[in-house]
Scaffold this motif. Structure first.
Motif, mmCIF file in Angstrom:
data_model
loop_
_atom_site.group_PDB
_atom_site.id
_atom_site.type_symbol
_atom_site.label_atom_id
_atom_site.label_comp_id
_atom_site.label_asym_id
_atom_site.label_seq_id
_atom_site.Cartn_x
_atom_site.Cartn_y
_atom_site.Cartn_z
ATOM 1 N N TRP A 3 0.010 3.314 15.646
ATOM 2 C CA TRP A 3 -1.404 3.588 15.932
ATOM 3 C C TRP A 3 -1.636 5.089 16.079
ATOM 4 N N LEU A 4 -0.701 5.759 16.782
ATOM 5 C CA LEU A 4 -0.843 7.196 17.016
ATOM 6 C C LEU A 4 -0.699 7.975 15.712
ATOM 7 N N LEU A 5 0.251 7.579 14.857
ATOM 8 C CA LEU A 5 0.404 8.250 13.572
ATOM 9 C C LEU A 5 -0.850 8.106 12.714
ATOM 10 N N ALA A 6 -1.503 6.939 12.813
ATOM 11 C CA ALA A 6 -2.704 6.705 12.008
ATOM 12 C C ALA A 6 -3.862 7.582 12.446
ATOM 13 N N VAL A 7 -3.958 7.907 13.754
ATOM 14 C CA VAL A 7 -5.118 8.663 14.238
ATOM 15 C C VAL A 7 -4.857 10.170 14.272
ATOM 16 N N LEU A 8 -3.594 10.562 14.236
ATOM 17 C CA LEU A 8 -3.303 11.994 14.270
ATOM 18 C C LEU A 8 -3.668 12.661 12.948
ATOM 19 N N PRO A 9 -4.322 13.810 12.976
ATOM 20 C CA PRO A 9 -4.703 14.522 11.736
ATOM 21 C C PRO A 9 -3.511 15.282 11.149
ATOM 22 N N ASP A 27 -0.700 15.766 7.769
ATOM 23 C CA ASP A 27 -0.574 15.654 6.323
ATOM 24 C C ASP A 27 0.112 14.332 5.961
ATOM 25 N N PRO A 28 -0.391 13.607 4.959
ATOM 26 C CA PRO A 28 0.200 12.317 4.591
ATOM 27 C C PRO A 28 1.681 12.402 4.249
ATOM 28 N N ARG A 29 2.130 13.529 3.708
ATOM 29 C CA ARG A 29 3.541 13.650 3.374
ATOM 30 C C ARG A 29 4.401 13.635 4.636
ATOM 31 N N TYR A 30 3.909 14.269 5.665
ATOM 32 C CA TYR A 30 4.627 14.269 6.937
ATOM 33 C C TYR A 30 4.627 12.859 7.527
ATOM 34 N N GLN A 31 3.467 12.186 7.448
ATOM 35 C CA GLN A 31 3.380 10.811 7.938
ATOM 36 C C GLN A 31 4.327 9.899 7.158
ATOM 37 N N LEU A 32 4.447 10.145 5.836
ATOM 38 C CA LEU A 32 5.323 9.319 5.019
ATOM 39 C C LEU A 32 6.780 9.470 5.453
ATOM 40 N N MET A 42 0.859 -1.192 0.000
ATOM 41 C CA MET A 42 0.000 0.000 0.000
ATOM 42 C C MET A 42 0.892 1.238 0.000
ATOM 43 N N CYS A 43 0.669 2.132 -0.981
ATOM 44 C CA CYS A 43 1.416 3.382 -1.081
ATOM 45 C C CYS A 43 0.440 4.511 -1.378
ATOM 46 N N ILE A 44 0.837 5.708 -0.991
ATOM 47 C CA ILE A 44 0.032 6.863 -1.361
ATOM 48 C C ILE A 44 0.458 7.336 -2.753
ATOM 49 N N SER A 45 -0.406 8.118 -3.355
ATOM 50 C CA SER A 45 -0.149 8.574 -4.723
ATOM 51 C C SER A 45 0.984 9.599 -4.755
ATOM 52 N N ASP A 46 1.687 9.610 -5.860
ATOM 53 C CA ASP A 46 2.744 10.593 -6.092
ATOM 54 C C ASP A 46 2.569 11.160 -7.502
ATOM 55 N N PRO A 47 2.449 12.487 -7.645
ATOM 56 C CA PRO A 47 2.162 13.070 -8.969
ATOM 57 C C PRO A 47 3.222 12.760 -10.012
ATOM 58 N N GLN A 48 4.472 12.637 -9.600
ATOM 59 C CA GLN A 48 5.557 12.442 -10.559
ATOM 60 C C GLN A 48 5.801 10.968 -10.886
ATOM 61 N N ASN A 49 5.862 10.127 -9.844
ATOM 62 C CA ASN A 49 6.235 8.726 -10.039
ATOM 63 C C ASN A 49 5.055 7.755 -10.029
ATOM 64 N N GLY A 50 3.881 8.248 -9.810
ATOM 65 C CA GLY A 50 2.717 7.367 -9.752
ATOM 66 C C GLY A 50 2.369 6.957 -8.344
ATOM 67 N N PHE A 51 3.349 6.539 -7.576
ATOM 68 C CA PHE A 51 3.131 6.221 -6.149
ATOM 69 C C PHE A 51 4.427 6.476 -5.399
ATOM 70 N N ALA A 52 4.315 6.621 -4.066
ATOM 71 C CA ALA A 52 5.427 7.067 -3.229
ATOM 72 C C ALA A 52 6.548 6.039 -3.181
ATOM 73 N N ASP A 53 7.719 6.512 -2.683
ATOM 74 C CA ASP A 53 8.896 5.649 -2.601
ATOM 75 C C ASP A 53 8.833 4.687 -1.426
ATOM 76 N N TYR A 54 7.942 4.944 -0.467
ATOM 77 C CA TYR A 54 7.846 4.098 0.716
ATOM 78 C C TYR A 54 6.390 3.674 0.911
ATOM 79 N N GLY A 55 6.215 2.481 1.491
ATOM 80 C CA GLY A 55 4.870 1.984 1.753
ATOM 81 C C GLY A 55 4.888 0.908 2.817
ATOM 82 N N CYS A 56 3.756 0.241 2.961
ATOM 83 C CA CYS A 56 3.615 -0.795 3.989
ATOM 84 C C CYS A 56 2.899 -1.996 3.377
#
Length: 763
Positions: free
Chosen positions: A722-728, A730-735, A599-613
């Motif tokens: 768990w805390l990172l998942a519930v904190l509001p 920005d996904p880029r910061y979480q990444l 699972m990765c988040i979207s990336d405008p340049q590469n299609g999806f991010a360099d890191y995932g889970c």
């Protein structure tokens, strides 16, 4: 007006308002009637069949039974009658064996001659099968065991002739027991093979269909003449005898009709449908007791033969209804010897008459030992076990004692008789011409095959691999699946098409219902034919499929990537999958056995991010339209090395990330202090939230994980994710936090976030 053998004339047992009902009644009458119906069912299950009949009759005098009551309760009675009939047949067989032990030498020699003749017949049948190959055993209807000129494939994957399903001769598959449902269209591939390999048999089947149409249209004389002419050309065609018997019956010549049917039973003594048709003729002629015998014998051969069970339920309902219950009728029906004296019933085909069956009805614990299956299936519909004790108070009829000296069966023999799936070819007891029951040896099917004129194997020049190609992938069928519209595809090919639209890829017929059931069962007959005639091609096809599955099962190369949202180790991640490409991806993850994808988040340049889970599929629920709800949980973090595409979805070569462990004792002590401080800070922040927000977080992510003793695991403490998942945040910061391999840096990042939110709340 006569009907064709294909159009079985079944009259449904009457429900409220039918012939066995006499109108409504008071609440007290209905309560008493329900008590009597339950008592009758208990009496039947307790082997008190005579008293059960009297109790059912008393219940019907009070008015119509509850909705569905007559069919449900009489169904139990029919099951018990059939079981009792089968036991009596086996008991008589044992008695004949015991008598044969002290018989004169002439009888022993005659018996040995019969056995030798049967053995020779089996040997000839085995030689015939060995010479012709196993196609005769493969290309046959699972219902009637005849040649399937119009083959259809039911939802469980077994093949039947169209006639068996169209006329509802069975409610459940005799191979696996699954419900058959409505008749699907003729299987195109199997129909083509039948026409190509066995043209003579298909031509013969077309003649049967034409006779059935004539009978259905009421053209009895034309049907009789056509059947007689066909029999002059081929006297071994037993189906022609059946059609001519139907024509005879419609023209009023019952003796000739029964002669034709007796010809069939001589060749095929275990074909239930023939006894069913004889029973119908006798019932229409007024021989009720004989018809009952034949219906019972039909069900003894195949207790799942639906038309016979319905007819027997109806006859019992009619006989027990107020207008038919009288001492004269009951005496004629239950204690008649008329059946034995009938000149047109040949060879004592039914063994014991119904009066003998009825005579052994007093309570018998040894007979009741064979009833646990029926009792277990029906006891929930009855009153408590205390009600069963009432049966002991019923007076015993003295005439029942005259059969008490007959031999009883052993427990093992009785248990064998309770098997629910008694196919015609597996039936272990037959009725010989002298009225004796004889055991069939396992595999004795040659006589039946010969009577049906099953074809030999196809000529080698007729076997063509192109006849077994999927029209979508243009390769040999692999797990062939046949749709209700009759078209066959590889299972994976069909699923990919249904991901896009719920229609047949060839005829565009709607497959919404088929898609919602998701019963993609392989067509058994096609798989068997491919295995027999194309083993080399099948082996190559399996090799290619294994290579494709191996490519999809790697967890480091060509890993499927779901481009959607942030995912974290140990944290649940529910998904709603509706895009065709991701339906395929999830299905492959299940089929390969890994149940994992990235699972990765979207990336405008590469299609999806360099890191995932990586996510693991814990549970999968399909919706009727093909969408699915997938319950996943995070496993390990990874870094993308190379991006790829496969069948519309993204894949990647990856390497997994692990935290760098701290070895120095002083640094480890400081790390532990930082960990404890940030953990307490996180707990305080969570408790400071409003109850509404806390309940939403708990419902979606579950409770916050407890503090672990070992904080230097591969992915670090679970509470951080768990805390990172519930904190509001920005996904880029979480990444950026997800990609960190230092627990100290990750804790500092989390501390900064918590400090920011604490200040914001204080304002």
């Amino acid at each position: 007006m006569a009907t064709s053998p294909g159009a079985v004339d079944v009259e449904v047992a009457p429900e409220p308002g039918g012939s066995c009902s006499s109108g409504g009644g008071s609440e007290e009458d209905r309560s008493e009637q329900e008590r009597l119906l339950r008592r009758g069912e208990l009496l039947a299950l307790g082997n008190h069949l005579k008293e059960a009949l009297e109790t059912y009759s008393a219940a019907l005098r009070l008015g119509p039974p509850p909705a569905g009551g007559s069919r449900r309760r009489l169904g139990t009675l029919v099951d018990c009658l059939v079981l009792h009939y089968r036991l009596r047949q086996r008991g008589r067989h044992k008695a004949c064996e015991a008598a044969a032990g002290s018989a004169p030498e002439e009888e022993e020699e005659e018996e040995e001659g019969h056995q030798e003749e049967e053995e020779r017949g089996r040997e000839r049948g085995q030689q015939r099968e060995d010479g012709a190959g196993a196609t005769a055993g493969l290309f046959r209807c699972c219902g009637c065991r005849g040649f399937p000129a119009e083959p259809v494939v039911v939802s469980c994957g077994h093949s039947y002739c169209r006639r068996c399903l169209r006329e509802e001769l069975r409610a459940h598959c005799r191979c696996c027991g699954d419900p058959l449902g409505r008749a699907p269209s003729v299987a195109v591939v199997l129909g083509h093979l039948a026409e190509k390999w066995f043209p003579a048999e298909c031509q013969r089947a077309r003649g049967w269909r034409r006779l059935g149409e004539l009978l259905g249209q009421g053209q009895l004389r034309e049907a009789y003449e056509a059947a007689s002419q066909a029999l002059l050309e081929d006297s071994s065609d037993l189906m022609l005898h059946i059609y001519r018997a139907e024509a005879y019956a419609g023209l009023g010549d019952l003796k000739s009709a029964l002669d034709d049917l007796n010809t069939v039973t001589t060749e095929m003594p275990n074909w239930p449908e023939v006894y069913f048709r004889k029973a119908k003729i006798l019932r229409n002629a007024g021989s009720i007791d004989d018809a009952l015998q034949l219906f019972l014998h039909c069900l003894a051969l195949d207790e799942a033969f639906l038309p016979a069970k319905i007819e027997l339920e109806k006859m019992l309902c009619d006989l027990l209804s107020p207008e038919n219950v009288s001492e004269r009728v009951k005496e004629s029906t239950l204690n008649s010897t008329h059946f034995r004296s009938k000149p047109f019933i040949r060879n004592s085909e039914m063994g014991e008459s119904f009066d003998q069956l009825h005579l052994n009805l007093e309570p018998d614990l040894k007979v009741q030992q064979v009833m646990p299956e029926l009792i277990g299936r029906n006891l929930h519909r009855t009153q408590s076990a205390h009600s069963l004790n009432l049966t002991e108070k019923i007076a015993k009829d003295q005439c029942l004692k005259r059969v008490s000296s007959e031999p009883l069966l052993s427990s093992q023999e009785k248990s064998a008789l309770l098997k629910r799936k008694l196919s015609v070819s597996e039936q272990d007891v037959t009725v010989s011409e002298d009225g004796r029951n004889k055991h069939k040896k396992q595999g004795e099917t040659s006589k039946r095959d010969a009577a049906f004129s099953l074809p030999c194997g196809p000529a080698e020049d007729l076997i063509d691999a192109s006849d077994f190609e999927c029209s979508l992938c243009m390769r040999l069928f692999f797990h062939p699946v046949t749709t209700p519209c009759g078209h066959t595809f590889c299972k994976t090919c069909l699923e990919r098409c249904l991901d896009h639209t719920p229609q047949c890829p060839l005829c565009k017929e709607s497959l919404k219902e088929y898609l919602s059931n998701r019963k993609y069962r392989s067509t058994q007959l096609l798989e068997q034919l491919i295995l027999k005639y194309l083993p080399a091609e099948l082996s190559e096809r399996k090799r290619i499929n294994d290579e494709e599955m191996a490519e999809c099962s790697s967890l480091t190369e060509n890993v499927p990537i779901f481009v959607c949202t942030m995912a974290y180790p140990t944290v649940p991640c529910p998904l709603h999958v509706f895009e065709p490409r991701y339906r395929l991806m999830i299905r492959r993850s299940i089929e390969t056995g890994t149940k994992q994808f990235g699972m990765c988040i979207s990336d405008p340049q590469n299609g999806f991010a360099d890191y995932g889970c990586m996510l693991y599929i814990r549970h999968l629920d399909y919706l009727p339209d093909g969408r699915s709800v997938v319950d996943t949980v995070g496993l390990k973090r990874f870094k993308v090395l190379q991006r790829k595409m496969k069948d519309g979805y993204c894949t990647a070569d990856i390497e997994y990330l692990e935290d760098i462990k701290v070895e120095n004792y002083g640094e480890m002590k400081k790390l532990q202090e930082l960990h404890d401080f940030v953990y307490n800070q996180a707990c305080a922040w969570f408790q400071s939230l409003r109850n509404k927000f806390r309940s939403q977080i708990l419902q979606h992510f579950g409770p916050m994980p407890e503090r672990e003793e070992n904080i230097q695991m591969a992915n670090g403490p679970a509470w951080c994710w768990w805390l990172l998942a519930v904190l509001p945040v920005d996904p880029r910061y979480q990444l950026s936090v997800l990609s960190m391999r230092s627990l100290k840096e990750r804790l500092i990042k989390i501390q900064n976030i918590l400090t920011y939110f604490s200040r914001d709340q204080s304002k």
